[in-house]
Design a protein around this motif. Structure first.
Motif, mmCIF file in Angstrom:
data_model
loop_
_atom_site.group_PDB
_atom_site.id
_atom_site.type_symbol
_atom_site.label_atom_id
_atom_site.label_comp_id
_atom_site.label_asym_id
_atom_site.label_seq_id
_atom_site.Cartn_x
_atom_site.Cartn_y
_atom_site.Cartn_z
ATOM 1 N N VAL A 107 0.834 -1.208 0.000
ATOM 2 C CA VAL A 107 0.000 0.000 0.000
ATOM 3 C C VAL A 107 0.865 1.253 0.000
ATOM 4 O O VAL A 107 0.597 2.223 -0.717
ATOM 5 N N GLU A 108 1.932 1.277 0.805
ATOM 6 C CA GLU A 108 2.804 2.435 0.864
ATOM 7 C C GLU A 108 3.505 2.670 -0.471
ATOM 8 O O GLU A 108 3.604 3.820 -0.954
ATOM 9 N N ALA A 109 3.976 1.592 -1.081
ATOM 10 C CA ALA A 109 4.630 1.730 -2.375
ATOM 11 C C ALA A 109 3.653 2.233 -3.438
ATOM 12 O O ALA A 109 3.983 3.095 -4.264
ATOM 13 N N GLU A 110 2.415 1.744 -3.404
ATOM 14 C CA GLU A 110 1.412 2.185 -4.371
ATOM 15 C C GLU A 110 1.033 3.647 -4.144
ATOM 16 O O GLU A 110 0.815 4.403 -5.089
ATOM 17 N N ARG A 111 0.964 4.066 -2.853
ATOM 18 C CA ARG A 111 0.649 5.463 -2.553
ATOM 19 C C ARG A 111 1.723 6.398 -3.104
ATOM 20 O O ARG A 111 1.419 7.435 -3.706
ATOM 21 N N LYS A 112 2.981 6.040 -2.926
ATOM 22 C CA LYS A 112 4.072 6.866 -3.443
ATOM 23 C C LYS A 112 4.037 6.916 -4.971
ATOM 24 O O LYS A 112 4.278 7.956 -5.575
ATOM 25 N N ARG A 113 3.727 5.766 -5.573
ATOM 26 C CA ARG A 113 3.668 5.733 -7.038
ATOM 27 C C ARG A 113 2.557 6.635 -7.561
ATOM 28 O O ARG A 113 2.732 7.372 -8.532
ATOM 29 N N LEU A 114 1.386 6.597 -6.889
ATOM 30 C CA LEU A 114 0.273 7.423 -7.322
ATOM 31 C C LEU A 114 0.554 8.908 -7.111
ATOM 32 O O LEU A 114 0.154 9.745 -7.916
ATOM 33 N N GLU A 115 1.235 9.259 -6.015
ATOM 34 C CA GLU A 115 1.591 10.667 -5.794
ATOM 35 C C GLU A 115 2.521 11.175 -6.887
ATOM 36 O O GLU A 115 2.353 12.285 -7.403
#
Length: 305
Positions: free
Chosen positions: A88-96
């Motif tokens: 989830v954290e990796a996906e959040r950074k990618r989306l940002e």
């Protein structure tokens, strides 16, 4: 290779006996046996058709197994939570990061849209200017007057000249002393003489209505401009394309003709005023209708380009 009927018969016997209906048990019941590959599809189809459900597992979990299972499940759940948080954290950074990239692209796209709108506006004005510069054939000349028409005109002129000053009073059809009555009836000769004049007047009225429309549209083009003042070429380019076709019937429309018609209205103190730089503005915006050149001097002649 077993047949469908053999497999189904063996399955029914196992079901009635309360035994589990499996490929292994069915294979044991078959007279000649068979491979798992040949029995499995036939048995699966029978289970669907017969709505077969295997017996339930015991409802109680063995006491010795409960603690071990709970501990194992807890460890698996904790490990899954850790891995899920990482994902989830990796996906959040990618989306940002993706959002920032898209925002920069959107800003660049908006700037490009503004630039293209300016280009389209400039090109539209140039197209209108070029359209009016395309050579157009002169309007057709009116047909030459025939001898019969010339004779009729002279007869009409002589007839009207011979009428008395109070000819309209024939039949009591004039307004007198505040009273009114119907128009006098025109005799056949007068009707035949006046009919060509009425047609001529209708043509003149249509021409006047056309030029009134052109002047109204020219005023709208000037009002929509940034300085509320334009040169003749700019006004001509801003007129609708339909005016060009309509103008053919009234002698054509170019810069010289448009300037002449607008100057007529400037001289008459109507609609437009002429600026010192040769552009036309709206009379409602203030100033004098004519061109001012020096103290107390007015020029009302044609504007210089």
């Amino acid at each position: 290779m077993p047949t469908r009927s053999e497999v189904e018969r063996a399955a029914r016997e196992l079901r009635r006996a309360g035994e589990r209906v499996s490929v292994r048990n069915v294979r044991r019941k078959l007279p000649k046996g068979g491979s798992y590959g040949s029995i499995g599809p036939l048995l699966a189809q029978w289970k669907v058709d017969a709505d077969y459900r295997p017996g339930k597992l015991p409802s109680e979990v063995p006491a010795g197994l409960t603690g071990a299972v709970n501990a194992f499940v807890a460890q698996v759940w904790a490990a899954a939570r850790v891995e899920a948080d990482k994902v989830v954290e990796a996906e959040r950074k990618r989306l940002e990061l993706l959002e920032r990239v898209h925002e920069r692209e959107a800003i660049a796209a908006w700037a490009e849209v503004d630039r293209l709108n300016e280009v389209v506006t400039d090109l539209t004005l140039k197209v209108r200017q070029l359209r009016w510069q395309v050579p157009r054939p002169p309007p057709p000349a009116p047909p030459p007057e025939t001898p019969e028409q010339a004779e009729e005109f002279e007869r009409l002129r002589g007839f009207v000249g011979s009428l008395p000053g109070d000819w309209l009073r024939r039949g009591g059809g004039v307004v007198r002393d505040g009273g009114s009555s119907a128009h006098p009836a025109r005799d056949a000769e007068m009707e035949s003489l006046l009919r060509p004049l009425e047609a001529r007047w209708a043509t003149e009225r249509a021409k006047g209505a056309f030029w009134d429309g052109v002047m109204q549209e020219a005023a709208a083009v000037i009002a929509a401009s940034k300085d509320r003042a334009l040169g003749v070429a700019e006004i001509l380019a801003g007129l609708s394309s339909g005016r060009r076709t309509e103008a053919v019937a009234h002698g054509g429309l170019d810069e010289a003709v448009l300037r002449r018609e607008m100057q007529v209205r400037v001289d008459g103190g109507r609609s437009f005023r002429l600026l010192d730089d040769g552009r036309f503005g709206l009379l409602e915006d203030g100033g004098s209708p004519g061109r001012i050149e020096g103290p107390g001097r007015r020029r009302t002649g044609p504007a210089r380009r």
